[in-house]
Scaffold this motif. Structure first.
Motif, mmCIF file in Angstrom:
data_model
loop_
_atom_site.group_PDB
_atom_site.id
_atom_site.type_symbol
_atom_site.label_atom_id
_atom_site.label_comp_id
_atom_site.label_asym_id
_atom_site.label_seq_id
_atom_site.Cartn_x
_atom_site.Cartn_y
_atom_site.Cartn_z
ATOM 1 N N GLU A 1 3.413 5.346 1.096
ATOM 2 C CA GLU A 1 2.581 4.844 0.018
ATOM 3 C C GLU A 1 1.765 3.671 0.526
ATOM 4 O OE1 GLU A 1 5.158 3.864 -3.136
ATOM 5 O OE2 GLU A 1 5.767 5.931 -3.561
ATOM 6 N N ASN A 2 0.688 3.377 -0.205
ATOM 7 C CA ASN A 2 -0.201 2.315 0.238
ATOM 8 C C ASN A 2 0.515 0.973 0.279
ATOM 9 O OD1 ASN A 2 -2.819 1.344 0.990
ATOM 10 N ND2 ASN A 2 -2.981 0.454 -1.046
ATOM 11 N N ARG B 1 0.990 -1.409 3.556
ATOM 12 C CA ARG B 1 0.599 -2.817 3.593
ATOM 13 C C ARG B 1 1.787 -3.700 3.950
ATOM 14 N NH1 ARG B 1 -4.228 -3.172 4.690
ATOM 15 N NH2 ARG B 1 -3.967 -5.398 4.269
ATOM 16 N N GLY C 1 -6.386 3.166 4.666
ATOM 17 C CA GLY C 1 -6.048 3.499 3.288
ATOM 18 C C GLY C 1 -6.078 4.978 2.984
#
Length: 741
Positions: A88-89, A93, A187
């Motif tokens: 997942e983003n 991150r 992304g």
């Protein structure tokens, strides 16, 4: 005072092109006239970019790629202690933050020994003051005798110690490492790009690969640590649960023994006894019923109900024998009479058999009666025992409730213990199957080309920036250019015709002298054109008295008067140049004249005109100069004597030129304009502000003075050609062959 006709004015106005073509032409003209600034900005910034590009130390960037692997390898069907990362983003991150974390960089620095690397931890250079101090001490030690040298001068300090402690040095190295590291994710994918930049290409690749390896090792260690911690906790918990299981089972056993709830084949002894007695009671009841049935059968003489009774066989034989005797007796009765001996014998045998049958039947009935009594007694005994056991079982059931609770607790603890034991075995087997959640897509290779600086790219960007800067400067100059560049601008803003254009003179000679020396030059032809505009007026005839003025000083009106006068005098016209500027006269100084008298003297009547004028030796023009220190200059030029003087010279000369002060400075030009035939207003090309020109013309209009026309002075013909169509300079390149410079 006379003005040019409307037709003459219309002829002087240039038609301006319109439409899209005009806009394009205007843009091209703007680029043409500002090409020097634009090209200068381009060359300047490009040169600076090249200088910077080749002055920087080359930097090399090595790059590696990681991918967060969303796929999981399942060798055994067990659940991991530490689950894998989801792609997942937010997770990506977070992993970027891990890659940029201080602990990770600290381990990389320790692994590569970056604390001793000169690039990451350069040695501190001695300060300039320390060098000067040591040099001074050496000088004192060299010039003074040894016994006179102070002790402090002999103690030369070594290299300065670093002011940073070990922790601060490590932090410095880590900060430098983080400053050169770049991590990124677009992304749209699971790929993380890592790059590191340094002057050493091999060091860059080494650092990036070390960061990747340390990151993967940290991921694996995190999973292994989690598994080990889980195993340690599971072992501790298993020990605790094992003790609890033993305690629970012991409590169940003790409770059973205390309350007599010992089990056998899954049941307690009391339950087993109760079941057995109950079964025996049922069997006793059956036996009693069977005994009573046999007794009834015996009493009723029914031998079928006495099959399994002792003596039943004898009864069966006796009855069979009796039946046989009866048959024989019935058979013999038809042959013999009832008194026949044979008949009596058979009757005596039958009576004997019946006696035995009655005797045996009585004995059987008696034995069956005893059996019934015994069955009843047994049934009653069993019923009594069963009632007693049932009474005892009520207390046992209450104890069993508590026993069941203890059993459930023991079973629950046993189940938990079994689950923990299974999980411990799974995690123990899983420890050897752990793998990182990321994998290396591509390792960093030693770069062969520096990533910075890139001279071609920097020079290209510098060139673009230079062009942009040049265009911006050019645009700003265009915006702040408030001077007049084209005749039609002047005519449109002022409503007055432009009588002539005076080209810019690029010579050290005085303009009027140059015009006499080069009569066929562009400058001379421009002044000649102005003279013709003033003289060849079809309706009113030539202007004899011409006043030349301007809005502010340094517009070129005096040079124009001298040039116009000298050229007119050279052509044979009797010409008088009157310096009507009584406040700042410069004619005598400029032409190095030594007149015996001046304009004020002629007006005062102390000298005649012939005594005051000076003849120009180059052209024969008469010059009446002015001197400094004249009192009341405005009253003198506005006096009747001045008007009478102008009227007298009007008939004596073919052309009288009046060089007057600027309009915006003083009001002297107004009275002179009233007695002049024509008023020529000089505007310096590209210099005089437009608002100033308009203000000066409004000032003349207030006193009802009509300006004959405007002269655009000091025009750079080549530059003027870049401003528009129709003007004198626009076609200069085409007809410059007509001039002799």
């Amino acid at each position: 005072m006379r003005t040019p006709s409307d037709g003459h004015y219309r002829d002087a106005v240039a038609e301006e092109p319109r439409g899209d073509g005009a806009q394009l032409a205007s843009t091209l003209q703007f680029l043409r006239r500002r090409v020097g600034i634009i090209l200068g900005g381009f060359l300047l910034v490009t040169g600076l970019s090249a200088l910077l590009a080749y002055s920087f130390t080359p930097q090399y960037t090595a790059q590696a790629q990681l991918m967060i692997d969303a796929r999981q390898v399942h060798v055994t069907d067990v659940q991991s202690v530490l689950s894998g990362l989801s792609a997942e983003n937010a997770v990506l991150r977070s992993e970027l933050d891990v890659l940029n974390s201080v602990p990770l960089m600290r381990r990389v620095a320790e692994r590569l020994d970056l604390y001793n690397d000169p690039y990451f931890n350069p040695p501190e250079e001695p300060s300039r003051w320390a060098e000067w101090r040591d040099e001074g001490r050496k000088f004192l030690a060299s010039v003074l005798p040894t016994n006179l040298v102070p002790a402090w001068a002999l103690e030369l300090e070594g290299p300065p110690a670093s002011n940073l402690d070990e922790e601060a040095e490590q932090r410095w190295v880590i900060d430098r490492l983080l400053a050169k590291l770049k991590t990124d994710n677009d992304g749209r994918s699971y790929t993380i790009k890592l790059s590191f930049t340094s002057p050493d290409p091999e060091k860059s690749a080494e650092v990036v690969n070390a960061i990747v390896e340390q990151y993967l090792e940290d991921q694996l260690e995190a999973k292994l640590d989690a598994t080990r911690s889980a195993n340690e906790w599971l072992v501790q918990r298993l020990n605790e649960l094992g003790a609890e299981v033993r305690e629970a089972e012991l409590a169940v056993r003790e409770y059973r023994e205390t309350h007599g709830l010992i089990e056998s084949r899954g049941e307690t002894v009391g339950e087993q006894q109760l079941a057995e007695i109950n079964a025996q009671l049922v069997m006793a009841q059956v036996e009693r019923s069977q005994a009573e049935a046999r007794l009834r059968a015996a009493r009723s003489g029914n031998p079928e109900g006495l099959r399994d009774v002792e003596g039943a066989t004898i009864l069966w034989h006796l009855r069979s024998e009796e039946a046989a005797l009866r048959r024989r007796e019935a058979e013999q009765a038809s042959r013999y009479g009832p008194l026949h001996p044979e008949m009596q014998k058979m009757q005596a045998e039958r009576a004997d058999v019946q006696a035995k049958l009655r005797e045996e039947t009585g004995r059987v009935v008696q034995s069956l009666g005893i059996a019934v009594q015994e069955a009843i007694a047994k049934e009653e005994a069993l019923a009594t025992a069963l009632a007693g056991l049932r009474q005892d079982s009520s207390g046992t059931q209450r104890a069993e409730v508590e026993l069941n609770e203890l059993i459930r607790q023991a079973e629950s603890i046993s189940a938990i213990y079994a689950n923990f034991l299974r999980r411990y075995r799974e995690t123990s087997e899983q420890e050897g199957l752990q793998r990182p959640d990321a994998r290396v897509v591509s390792s960093a290779e030693t770069p062969s080309v520096p990533s910075f600086p890139r001279p071609a790219l920097m020079m290209g960007a510098g060139g673009m920036l230079g062009l942009l800067l040049g265009l911006m400067i050019a645009a700003v100059l265009e915006l702040i250019d408030r001077g007049y560049r084209l005749s039609n601008q002047l005519e449109r803003d002022t409503g007055l015709p432009v009588l002539g254009v005076e080209p810019l003179l690029r010579s050290r000679l005085e303009p009027s002298t140059y015009a006499l020396a080069k009569p066929y030059s562009a400058f001379s032809e421009g002044v000649q054109g102005l003279r013709m505009s003033l003289q060849l007026t079809p309706e009113e005839g030539p202007h004899r008295v011409i006043m030349v003025t301007s809005s502010v000083p340094s517009e070129g009106k005096t040079s124009l008067c001298l040039t116009l006068g000298r050229m007119a005098a050279r052509s044979g016209a009797r010409t008088l140049l009157v310096e009507a500027d009584l406040r700042r006269p410069r004619m005598a100084y400029r032409l190095k004249l030594r007149p015996r008298a001046f304009l004020a003297d002629v007006l005062d009547g102390t000298h005649r005109l012939d005594e005051a004028v000076v003849e120009d030796k180059f052209s024969g023009m008469h010059i009446l100069a002015s001197r400094h220190g004249v009192s009341s200059p405005l009253e003198r030029v506005a006096s009747r004597r001045m008007a009478a003087f102008i009227e007298s010279v009007r008939h004596r000369y073919d052309l009288v030129l009046l060089d007057t002060p600027p309009i915006m400075a003083v009001a002297d030009a107004g009275p002179l304009a009233k007695i002049s035939d024509a008023v020529v207003f000089v505007v310096r090309w590209g210099h005089t502000p437009r608002d100033t020109v308009k203000a000066a013309l409004r000032k003349l209009a207030v006193v009802d003075i009509a300006v004959t026309g405007i002269v655009l002075s000091q025009v750079d013909l080549r530059k003027q050609a870049t401003y528009g169509y129709g003007d004198y300079g626009y076609h200069y390149d085409r007809y410059k062959g007509y001039y002799a410079e």
